[in-house]
Write a protein that holds these residues in place. Structure first.
Motif, PDB file in Angstrom:
ATOM      1  N   ILE A 153      16.502  58.965  31.712  1.00 31.76           N
ATOM      2  CA  ILE A 153      17.029  57.714  31.165  1.00 31.76           C
ATOM      3  C   ILE A 153      16.142  56.525  31.505  1.00 31.76           C
ATOM      4  CG2 ILE A 153      18.939  56.063  31.323  1.00 31.76           C
ATOM      5  CD1 ILE A 153      20.819  58.441  31.694  1.00 31.76           C
ATOM      6  N   VAL A 154      15.655  56.461  32.739  1.00 30.96           N
ATOM      7  CA  VAL A 154      14.923  55.280  33.213  1.00 30.96           C
ATOM      8  C   VAL A 154      13.451  55.305  32.812  1.00 30.96           C
ATOM      9  CG1 VAL A 154      14.220  54.002  35.284  1.00 30.96           C
ATOM     10  CG2 VAL A 154      16.528  54.966  35.127  1.00 30.96           C
ATOM     11  N   SER A 155      12.855  56.490  32.733  1.00 30.81           N
ATOM     12  CA  SER A 155      11.419  56.583  32.470  1.00 30.81           C
ATOM     13  C   SER A 155      10.947  55.793  31.249  1.00 30.81           C
ATOM     14  CB  SER A 155      11.005  58.051  32.328  1.00 30.81           C
ATOM     15  OG  SER A 155      11.062  58.707  33.562  1.00 30.81           O
ATOM     16  N   PRO A 156      11.696  55.788  30.121  1.00 30.52           N
ATOM     17  CA  PRO A 156      11.188  55.051  28.955  1.00 30.52           C
ATOM     18  C   PRO A 156      11.014  53.557  29.186  1.00 30.52           C
ATOM     19  CG  PRO A 156      12.912  56.579  28.294  1.00 30.52           C
ATOM     20  CD  PRO A 156      12.894  56.565  29.788  1.00 30.52           C
ATOM     21  N   ALA A 184       6.594  47.460  33.805  1.00 32.87           N
ATOM     22  CA  ALA A 184       5.287  47.263  34.438  1.00 32.87           C
ATOM     23  C   ALA A 184       4.433  46.309  33.628  1.00 32.87           C
ATOM     24  CB  ALA A 184       4.583  48.612  34.604  1.00 32.87           C
ATOM     25  N   ALA A 185       4.516  46.413  32.279  1.00 32.35           N
ATOM     26  CA  ALA A 185       3.739  45.515  31.439  1.00 32.35           C
ATOM     27  C   ALA A 185       4.208  44.071  31.582  1.00 32.35           C
ATOM     28  CB  ALA A 185       3.843  45.964  29.980  1.00 32.35           C
ATOM     29  N   ARG A 186       5.500  43.907  31.844  1.00 28.70           N
ATOM     30  CA  ARG A 186       6.045  42.548  31.924  1.00 28.70           C
ATOM     31  C   ARG A 186       5.915  41.937  33.312  1.00 28.70           C
ATOM     32  NH1 ARG A 186      12.065  40.712  29.766  1.00 28.70           N
ATOM     33  NH2 ARG A 186      11.862  38.487  30.287  1.00 28.70           N
ATOM     34  N   TYR A 187       6.186  42.747  34.337  1.00 24.75           N
ATOM     35  CA  TYR A 187       6.237  42.192  35.695  1.00 24.75           C
ATOM     36  C   TYR A 187       5.062  42.616  36.578  1.00 24.75           C
ATOM     37  CZ  TYR A 187      11.044  41.184  34.318  1.00 24.75           C
ATOM     38  OH  TYR A 187      12.159  40.729  33.654  1.00 24.75           O
ATOM     39  N   GLY A 188       4.267  43.563  36.128  1.00 23.06           N
ATOM     40  CA  GLY A 188       3.131  44.026  36.921  1.00 23.06           C
ATOM     41  C   GLY A 188       3.434  45.325  37.646  1.00 23.06           C
ATOM     42  N   PHE A 189       2.384  46.086  37.887  1.00 21.52           N
ATOM     43  CA  PHE A 189       2.537  47.377  38.560  1.00 21.52           C
ATOM     44  C   PHE A 189       3.133  47.235  39.956  1.00 21.52           C
ATOM     45  CE2 PHE A 189      -1.263  48.366  35.800  1.00 21.52           C
ATOM     46  CZ  PHE A 189      -0.562  49.161  34.919  1.00 21.52           C
ATOM     47  N   ARG A 190       2.661  46.250  40.693  1.00 21.24           N
ATOM     48  CA  ARG A 190       3.054  46.152  42.102  1.00 21.24           C
ATOM     49  C   ARG A 190       4.557  45.984  42.260  1.00 21.24           C
ATOM     50  NH1 ARG A 190      -0.046  42.064  45.944  1.00 21.24           N
ATOM     51  NH2 ARG A 190       0.494  40.606  44.273  1.00 21.24           N
ATOM     52  N   ILE A 191       5.153  45.106  41.492  1.00 20.43           N
ATOM     53  CA  ILE A 191       6.592  44.843  41.629  1.00 20.43           C
ATOM     54  C   ILE A 191       7.406  46.080  41.248  1.00 20.43           C
ATOM     55  CG2 ILE A 191       8.519  43.514  40.697  1.00 20.43           C
ATOM     56  CD1 ILE A 191       6.664  41.123  40.500  1.00 20.43           C
ATOM     57  N   VAL A 192       7.062  46.685  40.113  1.00 19.21           N
ATOM     58  CA  VAL A 192       7.850  47.822  39.633  1.00 19.21           C
ATOM     59  C   VAL A 192       7.697  49.034  40.553  1.00 19.21           C
ATOM     60  CG1 VAL A 192       8.184  49.426  37.714  1.00 19.21           C
ATOM     61  CG2 VAL A 192       7.731  47.019  37.251  1.00 19.21           C
ATOM     62  N   VAL A 193       6.460  49.356  40.919  1.00 24.32           N
ATOM     63  CA  VAL A 193       6.228  50.518  41.773  1.00 24.32           C
ATOM     64  C   VAL A 193       6.853  50.324  43.155  1.00 24.32           C
ATOM     65  CG1 VAL A 193       4.449  51.838  42.988  1.00 24.32           C
ATOM     66  CG2 VAL A 193       4.163  51.293  40.568  1.00 24.32           C
ATOM     67  N   THR A 194       6.666  49.158  43.736  1.00 27.39           N
ATOM     68  CA  THR A 194       7.218  48.906  45.066  1.00 27.39           C
ATOM     69  C   THR A 194       8.739  48.958  45.049  1.00 27.39           C
ATOM     70  OG1 THR A 194       5.309  47.530  45.638  1.00 27.39           O
ATOM     71  CG2 THR A 194       7.292  47.260  46.969  1.00 27.39           C
ATOM     72  N   THR A 195       9.347  48.387  44.012  1.00 27.24           N
ATOM     73  CA  THR A 195      10.806  48.453  43.879  1.00 27.24           C
ATOM     74  C   THR A 195      11.266  49.899  43.736  1.00 27.24           C
ATOM     75  OG1 THR A 195      10.871  46.277  42.822  1.00 27.24           O
ATOM     76  CG2 THR A 195      12.780  47.709  42.506  1.00 27.24           C
ATOM     77  N   GLY A 196      10.563  50.671  42.909  1.00 24.97           N
ATOM     78  CA  GLY A 196      10.930  52.065  42.716  1.00 24.97           C
ATOM     79  C   GLY A 196      10.818  52.879  43.996  1.00 24.97           C
ATOM     80  N   LEU A 197       9.723  52.698  44.721  1.00 28.61           N
ATOM     81  CA  LEU A 197       9.544  53.437  45.974  1.00 28.61           C
ATOM     82  C   LEU A 197      10.610  53.046  47.005  1.00 28.61           C
ATOM     83  CD1 LEU A 197       5.657  53.336  46.334  1.00 28.61           C
ATOM     84  CD2 LEU A 197       7.054  55.364  45.911  1.00 28.61           C
ATOM     85  N   GLY A 256      14.469  55.640  41.265  1.00 32.10           N
ATOM     86  CA  GLY A 256      13.323  55.074  41.979  1.00 32.10           C
ATOM     87  C   GLY A 256      12.023  55.747  41.606  1.00 32.10           C
ATOM     88  N   PHE A 257      12.013  57.056  41.587  1.00 34.36           N
ATOM     89  CA  PHE A 257      10.770  57.759  41.247  1.00 34.36           C
ATOM     90  C   PHE A 257      10.420  57.605  39.765  1.00 34.36           C
ATOM     91  CE2 PHE A 257      11.564  60.400  45.183  1.00 34.36           C
ATOM     92  CZ  PHE A 257      10.484  59.876  45.875  1.00 34.36           C
ATOM     93  N   ALA A 258      11.427  57.462  38.908  1.00 34.40           N
ATOM     94  CA  ALA A 258      11.148  57.220  37.488  1.00 34.40           C
ATOM     95  C   ALA A 258      10.407  55.901  37.292  1.00 34.40           C
ATOM     96  CB  ALA A 258      12.450  57.211  36.690  1.00 34.40           C
ATOM     97  N   LEU A 259      10.683  54.937  38.142  1.00 37.71           N
ATOM     98  CA  LEU A 259      10.013  53.635  38.050  1.00 37.71           C
ATOM     99  C   LEU A 259       8.578  53.671  38.545  1.00 37.71           C
ATOM    100  CD1 LEU A 259      12.881  51.264  39.267  1.00 37.71           C
ATOM    101  CD2 LEU A 259      11.965  51.436  36.942  1.00 37.71           C
ATOM    102  N   THR A 260       8.184  54.749  39.205  1.00 38.97           N
ATOM    103  CA  THR A 260       6.847  54.788  39.813  1.00 38.97           C
ATOM    104  C   THR A 260       5.835  55.634  39.045  1.00 38.97           C
ATOM    105  OG1 THR A 260       7.355  56.710  41.213  1.00 38.97           O
ATOM    106  CG2 THR A 260       7.900  54.537  42.093  1.00 38.97           C
TER     107      THR A 260
END
Length: 489
Positions: free
Chosen positions: A320-323, A329-342, A374-378
């Motif tokens: 559900i979350v992966s799409p 990431a395109a809107r907020y940047g890799f760092r924010i999305v990946v860090t939040t997901g982890l 969380g892992f889907a966001l990373t």
């Protein structure tokens, strides 16, 4: 990428091609998750120890990890149809051998053969799809469908594994691949067109052999250490061999003109950080997933079918979350999305470490959902970050490296967290305590990596979000962006 004319001079039926490639990838991903539900039955019927169960999982993942990059090169160089159908044939035969295995050793051998087939099948399926859709918009739609169908296989695994194992026993989870494999071979031989890339690089045989041996020696030491003793000559020798082989691999790759892993890529901080984080994602996700069904069966007394259903929140959350991960990431940047997901995944794993035998499922499912979310966001953003760090021409290579590092992390996760469980049990702790310790260890490593990416997953220059708009063709990098694109249409 150039391609030879389609065999027979005609244009391949794209609907048939899409169906064949999607079903092949579905079969591979189904086999990734279907095994977990059957592990308790394997342990009972084959009289397997935890070490044996670890090898059943890691034999497959190890071969996929180390042959994935070579599989893509083989497909481009020797023909995508040929490599794809060869992979299907090997995977199907290996599945039958697995179902007939009389012992753990034979099953591990069959799983290794499955990994070889998957390492050829998976990249070749996407290469066939890309070659048949040269227009970017058509390619995006086709890959979006390919990725979406693959995700269904990932989510269906735990339920299918539970149903088949409960009804027929663990061999049935491998026999389910037989009809799919036969259909793929018959239809593929008749309808798929051949294509290849004449300028594809040569196969890096020394690099491939050294990398497989290095990771294999390390995995052997980690899995067998608990049973043989961490200071035994065999285990110490395996760790020493792994170190020597790794040094040899680095030396060989540094001198080759066309290495399987160009070491110069790691001079880019964004590339190094994203792949380091991807190792941890594979480590924590696969390592903890290995124990989900075992926890519900051995600690909470669930049936195998019920345990398969109880683990479903992880897969469903990821599908559900992966799409949306690519868009975020395109809107907020890799760092924010990946860090939040982890951080979310790490907290979910820590929360799982506090679940006990009498904890109601109403207080468990959301913890599994947090891990999956969380892992889907990373996953896709980390691959996108790796691709942004390199040139456009090396985007496919960067994405392949990202896939490989995740698989290596998965190998180590099953081995290391299994060692945690075994060590706690050898000290007199219960299986519940051992599994809780494994979840806590995975959560702690994941949270530490969230801090790491929060500090370092960035690069000066263009905004991080620009990578979310890049066009690339590797499965891990395109899954999120293209599924979202397909749905938006």
């Amino acid at each position: 990428m150039t391609a030879s004319p389609v065999a027979g001079g005609g244009r391949p039926n794209r609907d048939v091609l899409l169906t064949v490639t999607c079903l092949g990838q579905f079969m591979v991903l189904l086999d990734n998750t279907i095994v977990g539900a059957a592990l308790p039955d394997m342990q009972h019927r084959l009289h397997a120890q935890l070490t044996g169960l670890q090898w059943i999982v890691d034999a497959y993942v190890l071969l996929v990890a180390m042959l994935l990059l070579s599989g893509g090169i083989f497909a481009d160089r020797f023909g995508r149809k040929r490599v794809y159908l060869s992979g299907v044939a090997v995977f199907t035969v290996a599945s039958v051998l697995c179902s007939l295995a009389p012992s753990v050793g034979w099953l591990v051998a069959g799983r290794a053969l499955q990994g070889i087939g998957a390492a050829a099948l998976s990249p070749a399926s996407l290469a066939l799809l890309v070659a048949a859709h040269p227009l970017p918009q058509e390619r995006v739609k086709a890959i979006g469908l390919w990725a979406g169908f693959s995700g269904i296989g990932l989510a269906a695994g735990p339920v299918a594994g539970g149903v088949l194992t409960e009804a027929f026993g663990w061999p049935a989870i491998f026999l389910v691949n037989l009809p799919m494999g036969v259909v793929l071979l018959l239809v593929g031989l008749r309808h798929l067109g051949e294509s290849r890339n004449p300028s594809a690089p040569a196969i890096d045989t020394p690099g491939t052999v050294l990398s497989v041996m290095a990771v294999g020696a390390l995995t052997y030491g980690l899995i067998e250490g608990g049973a043989r003793g961490w200071t035994s000559p065999v285990i110490l020798g395996s760790f020493a061999a792994a170190l020597i082989l790794l040094v040899a691999f680095v030396a060989v790759e540094a001198r080759r003109s066309a290495p399987m892993l160009p070491l110069r890529l790691f001079r880019q901080r964004l590339f190094t950080v994203s792949n380091t984080a991807m190792v941890v994602v594979g480590f924590a996700l696969m390592g903890s997933s290995f124990f989900f069904s075992q926890f519900f069966v051995y600690v909470q007394g669930s049936s195998i079918l019920r345990a398969g259903l109880q683990t479903l929140p992880v897969s469903v959350a990821m599908v559900i979350v992966s799409p949306y991960a690519g868009r975020l990431a395109a809107r907020y940047g890799f760092r924010i999305v990946v860090t939040t997901g982890l951080a979310l995944a790490g907290l979910g794993l820590l929360a799982l470490g506090t679940v006990h035998a009498d904890t109601g499922y109403g207080n468990v499912w959301w913890r599994l959902g947090a891990v999956g979310t969380g892992f889907a966001l990373t996953l896709s953003p980390l691959t996108g970050a790796a691709i942004q760090a390199v040139s456009t021409q090396e985007g496919g290579l960067a994405s392949g490296v990202s896939s490989t590092t995740r698989q290596i992390g998965a190998v180590l996760g099953v081995a290391v967290l299994g060692a945690v469980v075994r060590t706690r049990q050898s000290g007199g702790a219960s299986i519940e305590t051992g599994l809780n310790s494994a979840f806590v260890a995975a959560g702690a490593v994941t949270l530490a990596t969230a801090v790491f990416t929060g500090l370092w997953l960035a690069r000066p220059g263009p905004a991080e979000g620009s990578a979310g708009r890049q066009r690339h063709t590797d499965p891990d990098a395109v899954i999120t962006a293209n599924k979202a694109s397909t749905r938006s249409r």
